[in-house]
Enzyme design. Structure first.
Site, PDB file in Angstrom:
ATOM      1  N   ASP A   1       1.402   4.816   1.705  1.00 38.46           N
ATOM      2  CA  ASP A   1       1.015   5.707   2.796  1.00 38.46           C
ATOM      3  C   ASP A   1       1.552   7.110   2.530  1.00 38.46           C
ATOM      4  OD1 ASP A   1      -0.216   3.631   4.171  1.00 38.46           O
ATOM      5  OD2 ASP A   1       1.679   3.004   5.056  1.00 38.46           O
TER       6      ASP A   1
ATOM      7  N   ASP B   1      10.049   3.883  13.259  1.00 36.80           N
ATOM      8  CA  ASP B   1      10.762   2.826  13.975  1.00 36.80           C
ATOM      9  C   ASP B   1      12.178   2.563  13.453  1.00 36.80           C
ATOM     10  OD1 ASP B   1       9.581   1.762  11.686  1.00 36.80           O
ATOM     11  OD2 ASP B   1       8.489   0.178  12.729  1.00 36.80           O
TER      12      ASP B   1
ATOM     13  N   ASP C   1       0.848  -1.189   0.000  1.00 38.39           N
ATOM     14  CA  ASP C   1       0.000   0.000   0.000  1.00 38.39           C
ATOM     15  C   ASP C   1       0.885   1.241   0.000  1.00 38.39           C
ATOM     16  OD1 ASP C   1       0.957  -0.078   2.633  1.00 38.39           O
ATOM     17  OD2 ASP C   1      -0.820  -1.166   3.270  1.00 38.39           O
TER      18      ASP C   1
HETATM   19  P1  ATP Z   1       4.276  -3.193   5.381  1.00 34.82           P
HETATM   20  O1  ATP Z   1       3.069  -2.342   5.098  1.00 34.82           O
HETATM   21  O2  ATP Z   1       4.994  -3.674   4.194  1.00 34.82           O
HETATM   22  O3  ATP Z   1       4.006  -4.244   6.369  1.00 34.82           O
HETATM   23  P2  ATP Z   1       5.262  -0.733   6.487  1.00 34.82           P
HETATM   24  O4  ATP Z   1       6.650  -0.305   6.809  1.00 34.82           O
HETATM   25  O5  ATP Z   1       4.521   0.048   5.465  1.00 34.82           O
HETATM   26  O6  ATP Z   1       5.343  -2.247   6.102  1.00 34.82           O
HETATM   27  P3  ATP Z   1       3.091  -0.065   8.238  1.00 34.82           P
HETATM   28  O7  ATP Z   1       2.619  -0.783   9.458  1.00 34.82           O
HETATM   29  O8  ATP Z   1       2.207   0.038   7.065  1.00 34.82           O
HETATM   30  O9  ATP Z   1       4.472  -0.759   7.848  1.00 34.82           O
HETATM   31  O10 ATP Z   1       3.523   1.384   8.730  1.00 34.82           O
HETATM   32  C1  ATP Z   1       3.874   2.434   7.847  1.00 34.82           C
HETATM   33  C2  ATP Z   1       5.032   3.239   8.422  1.00 34.82           C
HETATM   34  O11 ATP Z   1       4.673   3.801   9.676  1.00 34.82           O
HETATM   35  C3  ATP Z   1       6.282   2.410   8.715  1.00 34.82           C
HETATM   36  O12 ATP Z   1       7.084   2.274   7.574  1.00 34.82           O
HETATM   37  C4  ATP Z   1       6.939   3.214   9.819  1.00 34.82           C
HETATM   38  O13 ATP Z   1       7.640   4.308   9.303  1.00 34.82           O
HETATM   39  C5  ATP Z   1       5.752   3.752  10.588  1.00 34.82           C
HETATM   40  N1  ATP Z   1       5.367   2.860  11.709  1.00 34.82           N
HETATM   41  C6  ATP Z   1       4.448   1.873  11.680  1.00 34.82           C
HETATM   42  N2  ATP Z   1       4.326   1.269  12.858  1.00 34.82           N
HETATM   43  C7  ATP Z   1       5.187   1.893  13.683  1.00 34.82           C
HETATM   44  C8  ATP Z   1       5.510   1.752  15.070  1.00 34.82           C
HETATM   45  N3  ATP Z   1       4.931   0.824  15.804  1.00 34.82           N
HETATM   46  N4  ATP Z   1       6.460   2.588  15.569  1.00 34.82           N
HETATM   47  C9  ATP Z   1       7.044   3.548  14.810  1.00 34.82           C
HETATM   48  N5  ATP Z   1       6.772   3.716  13.521  1.00 34.82           N
HETATM   49  C10 ATP Z   1       5.861   2.920  12.945  1.00 34.82           C
HETATM   50 MG    MG Z   2       2.475  -0.191   4.879  1.00 35.99          MG
END
Ligand code: ATP
Ligand code: MG
Length: 379
Positions: free
Chosen positions: A53, A125, A51
């Site tokens: 963001d 993170d 996705d």
């Molecule tokens: P994927 O969607 O492929 O699982 P993602 O990195 O996009 O991985 P998401 O959970 O969609 O993970 O979160 C989007 C972004 O928000 C992350 O890339 C990170 O920068 C931030 N993020 C998400 N969860 C946390 C958290 N628990 N603590 C700090 N930052 C976070």
């Molecule tokens: Mg994501």
């Protein structure tokens, strides 16, 4: 501190057109807006993002005002979902300042203080997750050497792991997930801290851990994820009753294969397999009273599920199906031909049958004949 800006032209078609629209609309309204997080990480690695963001300087209320078809969600993190169809939305988050409200134990209770792009970087993170993409100028913006970490396949924490994991212990699970996904190494400081602080997961709401479990195991590397969770002592806080078996390993490899081939997967199967050993153990304990087999199976199932849900939520529909699969195993092993034809019509037959086959190929080779019998009967 100045960020690294690297010009990168992604293939025009690969960036989601709705995400582009949202960025443009926000820019036109006078706000900053960038693609951020997992999508940039994945694009740079040549993977297809799940996705897209967006991070913006507009507050959630301002975003909501601009987009008619949008809704505000979340409490701890307020976000806006902009709807493009009944199933598709783009998630927009306002830049947050690093200042978070934490409880006495360091856990974040509220994170709704808005800030600048630069501040937003430091509440993310891992450095590989903190890359922003400026669509207008085709530039990746990197404050934390995320590009370098990405190209070196390293998971590095932004800030001090001890504190960042205290603020939000789920980040420990995320570290493992990204390590496996990116085939990366984990910074030794992160490894050490996870080993010391795994217990912090005990206090995370069960519903959040359910969502995390799905992300952990419904992907192409489910088996590696399991191995790493074991190694880091995290599995114990997700599935305290689960011990590694060839049945689990085989199932996880099978799940990964199904996902690679775009076949559907269900968490029902996952939970049923993970808890099967505990269910058997509980059955044997209760069986000493020599009541009806069916009653003891039911009791054992309920006990094991209850214990599991203290840690990770299992929605009702899910636990009901897990129980069905378990209770059907005895029938699949023993029933008459007349009953067998009836069972094939059971809505849960297919899953119970798959379960039996995987058992016969791992922990119960003596069931191989019986598995074949069912395979033939369906032809
Ligand atoms: P994927 O969607 O492929 O699982 P993602 O990195 O996009 O991985 P998401 O959970 O969609 O993970 O979160 C989007 C972004 O928000 C992350 O890339 C990170 O920068 C931030 N993020 C998400 N969860 C946390 C958290 N628990 N603590 C700090 N930052 C976070
Ligand atoms: Mg994501």
């Amino acid at each position: 501190m100045k960020p690294i800006r690297q010009t990168i032209h992604f293939d025009k078609k690969i960036i989601d057109k709705d995400a582009k629209k949202v960025v443009k609309t926000l820019n036109k309204a006078g706000y900053e807006a960038y693609l951020v997080g997992g999508c940039i990480r994945d694009l740079l690695l040549g993977h297809k993002p799940k996705d897209f963001d967006i991070a913006t300087s507009a507050t959630p209320e301002q975003v909501h005002k601009i987009f008619k078809r949008s809704r505000l969600i979340g409490r701890r993190f307020r976000l806006v979902h902009i709807m493009f169809s009944s199933r598709k939305y783009i998630e927009v988050a306002t830049f947050r300042s690093g200042k978070v409200k934490t409880a006495g134990n360091g856990v974040i209770v509220r994170d709704n203080l808005y800030g600048t792009l630069k501040e937003d970087v430091f509440r993310r993170d891992f450095s590989v997750n903190a890359l922003y993409y400026d669509i207008q100028n085709s530039q990746v913006i990197d404050y934390v050497d995320g590009l370098e970490a990405l190209y070196n396949s390293e998971i590095r924490m932004i800030g001090n792991p001890v504190e960042r994991f205290k603020e939000d212990p789920v980040r420990m699970i995320r570290a493992i997930r990204f390590k496996v996904k990116l085939e990366a190494t984990i910074d030794p400081k992160i490894s050490r801290t996870i080993s010391n602080q795994a217990y912090l997961l005990a206090n995370i709401p069960a519903a959040r851990l359910y969502d995390e479990c799905i992300k952990l195991f419904h992907n192409e590397n489910a088996y590696e994820v399991f191995e790493q969770l074991l190694k880091y002592g995290l599995l114990n806080y997700l599935f305290p009753q689960t011990e590694e078996t060839s049945f689990i390993n085989k199932t996880l490899l099978n799940t990964s294969k199904r996902i690679k081939n775009d076949k559907p997967v269900t968490p029902v199967f996952l939970f049923a397999v993970f808890l099967w050993g505990a269910q058997n153990k509980r059955f044997n304990e209760l069986n000493k009273n020599k009541k009806s087999r069916f009653l003891i199976m039911t009791q054992a199932s309920e006990d094991v599920i209850r214990k599991q849900t203290e840690q990770v939520l299992m929605p009702r529909w899910l636990s009901a199906r897990v129980k069905d699969i378990w209770l059907m195993q005895n029938q699949l092993e023993n029933c008459s031909i007349k009953k067998a034809k009836e069972l094939i019509g059971h809505p849960r037959f297919r899953m119970a049958y798959d379960f039996l086959v995987l058992r016969s190929e791992s922990i119960n080779p003596e069931l191989a004949e019986r598995a074949k019998y069912w395979t033939k009967l369906q032809q």
